[in-house]
Scaffold this motif. Structure first.
Motif, PDB file in Angstrom:
ATOM      1  N   ARG A  97       1.515   5.360  -0.329  1.00 55.11           N
ATOM      2  CA  ARG A  97       0.798   6.635  -0.019  1.00 55.11           C
ATOM      3  C   ARG A  97       2.090   7.548  -0.638  1.00 55.11           C
ATOM      4  O   ARG A  97       3.221   7.591  -0.306  1.00 55.11           O
ATOM      5  N   GLN A 103      -5.646  -0.512  -8.923  1.00 54.00           N
ATOM      6  CA  GLN A 103      -4.742  -1.378  -8.437  1.00 54.00           C
ATOM      7  C   GLN A 103      -3.457  -0.973  -9.456  1.00 54.00           C
ATOM      8  O   GLN A 103      -3.745  -1.020 -10.540  1.00 54.00           O
ATOM      9  N   HIS A 136      -8.215   5.602   0.875  1.00 51.48           N
ATOM     10  CA  HIS A 136      -8.044   4.032   0.625  1.00 51.48           C
ATOM     11  C   HIS A 136      -8.802   3.480  -0.388  1.00 51.48           C
ATOM     12  O   HIS A 136     -10.078   3.501  -0.164  1.00 51.48           O
ATOM     13  N   VAL A 185      -3.731   7.094  -1.439  1.00 52.91           N
ATOM     14  CA  VAL A 185      -3.123   5.790  -1.166  1.00 52.91           C
ATOM     15  C   VAL A 185      -3.729   4.706  -2.111  1.00 52.91           C
ATOM     16  O   VAL A 185      -4.737   4.881  -2.540  1.00 52.91           O
ATOM     17  N   GLU A 233       0.820  -1.071  -0.138  1.00 52.80           N
ATOM     18  CA  GLU A 233       0.003  -0.017  -0.166  1.00 52.80           C
ATOM     19  C   GLU A 233       0.874   1.312   0.058  1.00 52.80           C
ATOM     20  O   GLU A 233       1.553   1.377   0.906  1.00 52.80           O
ATOM     21  N   ASP A 285      -3.210   0.526  -3.634  1.00 51.13           N
ATOM     22  CA  ASP A 285      -2.373  -1.108  -3.417  1.00 51.13           C
ATOM     23  C   ASP A 285      -1.805  -1.234  -4.819  1.00 51.13           C
ATOM     24  O   ASP A 285      -2.129  -1.165  -5.962  1.00 51.13           O
ATOM     25  N   SER A 330      -1.966   6.645   6.989  1.00 46.06           N
ATOM     26  CA  SER A 330      -2.493   5.405   7.101  1.00 46.06           C
ATOM     27  C   SER A 330      -2.351   4.781   8.392  1.00 46.06           C
ATOM     28  O   SER A 330      -1.725   3.599   8.459  1.00 46.06           O
TER      29      SER A 330
END
Length: 686
Positions: free
Chosen positions: A225, A267, A363, A230, A223, A232, A331
């Motif tokens: 940032r 993603q 997120h 943020v 993950e 994945d 996070s």
């Protein structure tokens, strides 16, 4: 089809994209995604995750021998209207224990087809990976090819002996290199996470901090940032094998990869990743720090109404709001601790209402709000060593097991007196940030035990007409002013009596009249008692924010029936005394209350004081080894305990919670301790 009538005997491979495509009652094969204090998150397909609550397990959650990425079998218990999936435990945890397996493909022709063996799963069911996937040559060495390429090679002719020998002579890849993957070079133009919607299908470069790492049965998911958000990033070298093992939480990195949209979630498929050092790392860290400060600091406090006590702590509220917002942007998990009372639940729910949308904005993962926000009620208004030990154990497990950052612990309506110093100190030893928010009594010394404290009394203001729920609702609106209208009725709910008119009017404007706020208060108070250690997130949300009247009305009726019955029997058994010109009413709560049923002693005594305030100057409820004092006058509970301890120095008399008016003593010296406390209280009130 015959198989439909035997769904309880087979497991299903779910290939859908939406929770509402699941069938309740069916067993599904899933993958452990992560753990929380209340259960296990299980991925049933990319983008569809369910919660196996700890109450559904046949053993303690801590004893489960599961790790993220493990394959498990679960039963779908319920799919809620909001898309949350409730799972139940399957005693069968291997394919051989089922009578068969079927494909659940609601959007394709394969739906209902049998799966013959575990080894013959459809390789095309999952997304094609573009990141390197090691394949083994005949001599056991690894060769990086993409899954796309490896699929094509299944129909290609076998290489000749000469070709194989040529490849072996030029490629000396060792087994240790199978987890190695390309590093990102200094070339390429960086993009921001917030712009990834515009780059789906493109290869991009990102720079930022790794805020979590989780290993699945397939890729390693980092993950990342940056200054804008943020995302994945999946890196794959071999199924279940950790990619880029040197990259940890806190690493500052450069990452190249292709942006993909998986079931409405962004993603990045990692193609190259490298850890930045020196000036490059410093540049990224400075960029992140500047962005954090600019985004985290509220412009001003967002008061719900004008209130002098709120104005007195305006700067403290801004500081606390900045700390909460910064935790979300970093996070960092936010853990809210509050008393299991109506006021405590209102305060905790207000913070929850403000923070969850910020987490979901930050997120991409659908279950991020469960990973990054936890609300844990406390049975009393003291944050003691037992509570702190519980929190420290969990946060260290999350750090070591899931690579999570240490949390921000926000204590609301608790932790404000020196009785909580030991617990706060334990958190501090491990570096967890601690913020205390309390409208009632507080000790200045607590400021040394936490990072920040918000308390009007310490700021020199008169907070007699301010509830902690009101203070927390103001903090919540300052954290996220988008939810200000959602919070308008909460202050009126938090007061049992003497609600300031401004908050009554504010609730009425929001559609909550006095009867409605009373119903909510009573319903919350009843639910706060049952399973007091659980947050009851969905139930509390339904009551405070989404109930049209039926739920709160039903529960509040039970509240009134139970409380009225207990007050009636307690009143009949009160021992009334005249002490020093004062009327003292004493109730043996051990003998004349139902100790293990609603209402709790503290709430019962509060109600007795409200109903009998004109008839009694002091009410004392006596238990086996503790007692509670109630009076409308100002009473120094710690001073009373000190005076009584001097009078009976072998009774172990001590103030357990001045906020709750609770004093402890040794049960063997009960009578002497009670008399000493009553004498000390009367002397101070006379």
């Amino acid at each position: 089809m015959d198989w439909i009538t035997h769904e309880e005997d087979v497991w299903f491979d779910f290939r859908g994209s939406s929770p509402d495509q699941l069938v309740s009652g069916r067993y599904y094969k899933g993958t452990v995604d992560g753990f929380a204090e209340f259960g296990v998150f299980v991925d049933l397909s990319p983008g569809v995750t369910g919660l196996l609550h700890r109450s559904e397990l046949d053993q303690r959650l801590e004893s489960l021998d599961w790790d993220p990425g493990d394959t498990v079998f679960v039963q779908v218990k319920n799919v809620r209207d909001n898309g949350n999936v409730d799972l139940s435990w399957s005693i069968r945890q291997s394919e051989s224990e089922f009578r068969g397996a079927r494909i659940h493909d609601p959007e394709g022709d394969a739906d209902g087809e049998p799966i013959e063996t575990e080894d013959e799963e459809d390789e095309e069911s999952g997304p094609v990976r573009k990141t390197p996937t090691p394949e083994r040559s005949e001599n056991g060495e690894a060769e990086d090819v993409s899954e796309e390429e490896s699929t094509e090679e299944t129909s290609a002719p076998e290489p000749t002996t000469e070709e194989t020998a040529s490849e072996e002579s030029t490629e000396e890849t060792t087994a240790d290199e199978t987890t190695a993957a390309p590093e990102a070079t200094g070339e390429g133009e960086r993009v921001d996470v917030e712009t990834l919607d515009d780059h789906v299908g493109d290869t991009v470069r990102l720079e930022g901090e790794i805020v979590s790492v989780r290993q699945t049965s397939g890729p390693t998911v980092f993950e990342l940032r940056d200054a804008t958000g943020v995302v994945d990033c999946a890196a794959f070298v071999e199924a279940g094998v950790r990619a880029y093992p040197d990259v940890e939480v806190g690493s500052v990195v450069r990452l190249d990869g292709e942006v993909e949209l998986r079931y409405d979630e962004l993603q990045v498929e990692t193609e190259a990743l490298s850890i930045l050092e020196g000036d490059e790392a410093a540049t990224v860290e400075r960029r992140l720090a500047d962005a954090l400060t600019a985004e985290a600091r509220p412009d001003d406090v967002t008061p719900l109404v004008d209130h002098d006590a709120i104005d007195a702590v305006a700067d403290d509220l801004r500081d606390a709001a900045e700390t909460i917002r910064r935790a979300v942007l970093e996070s960092r998990p936010v853990v809210v601790r509050h008393a299991a009372t109506a006021d405590g639940y209102v305060a905790g729910a207000a913070i929850e209402r403000a923070v969850l949308p910020l987490i979901n904005e930050e997120h991409a993962a659908a279950d991020a709000e469960y990973h990054y926000f936890t609300r844990r009620p406390l049975e009393e208004s003291v944050y003691d060593m037992d509570d702190a030990t519980n929190d420290v154990t969990r946060m260290l497990q999350d750090r070591d097991r899931h690579d999570e950052k240490l949390p921000l612990v926000l204590l609301v309506g608790t932790g404000s007196t020196v009785e909580s110093s030991d617990g706060l100190g334990l958190l501090g030893i491990y570096g967890a940030r601690r913020v205390v928010v309390d409208a009632e009594v507080a000790d200045a010394a607590v400021a040394d035990d936490c990072d920040a404290i918000v308390n009007p009394g310490l700021a020199g203001a008169d907070a007699a007409d301010l509830s902690t729920g009101t203070l927390a609702a103001t903090l919540a609106a300052t954290v996220n002013d988008d939810v200000q209208s959602d919070l308008a009725h909460l202050p009126a709910v938090s007061y049992w009596s003497d609600t300031p008119e401004a908050y009554v009017d504010l609730a009425a404007e929001a559609g909550y009249d006095a009867d409605r706020t009373s119903e909510l208060r009573e319903a919350i108070a009843l639910e706060a008692y049952y399973q007091s250690y659980e947050d009851k997130r969905e139930l509390i949300t339904d009551l405070l924010f989404e109930d049209a009247g039926g739920l709160a009305g039903h529960i509040s009726e039970q509240f009134r029936q139970k409380l009225d019955a207990e007050v009636h029997t307690a009143t009949a058994n009160i021992d009334t005394r005249e002490e020093g010109g004062l009327t003292v009413e004493v109730l043996d709560t051990d003998a004349y209350t139902h100790r293990f049923d609603f209402p709790p002693t503290s709430l019962l005594l509060d109600e007795l004081q409200r109903r009998r305030g004109d008839d009694a100057d002091l009410i004392v409820g006596i238990g086996t080894d503790d007692l509670y004092v109630r009076t409308a006058a100002d009473l120094d509970v710690r001073g009373v305990a000190g005076d009584a301890a001097e009078a009976v120095d072998d009774a172990g008399i001590t103030a357990a919670s001045i906020r709750d008016g609770r004093i402890e003593f040794l049960s063997g010296r009960r009578d002497a301790a009670v008399d000493a406390v009553i004498d000390a209280a009367v002397d101070r009130l006379a």
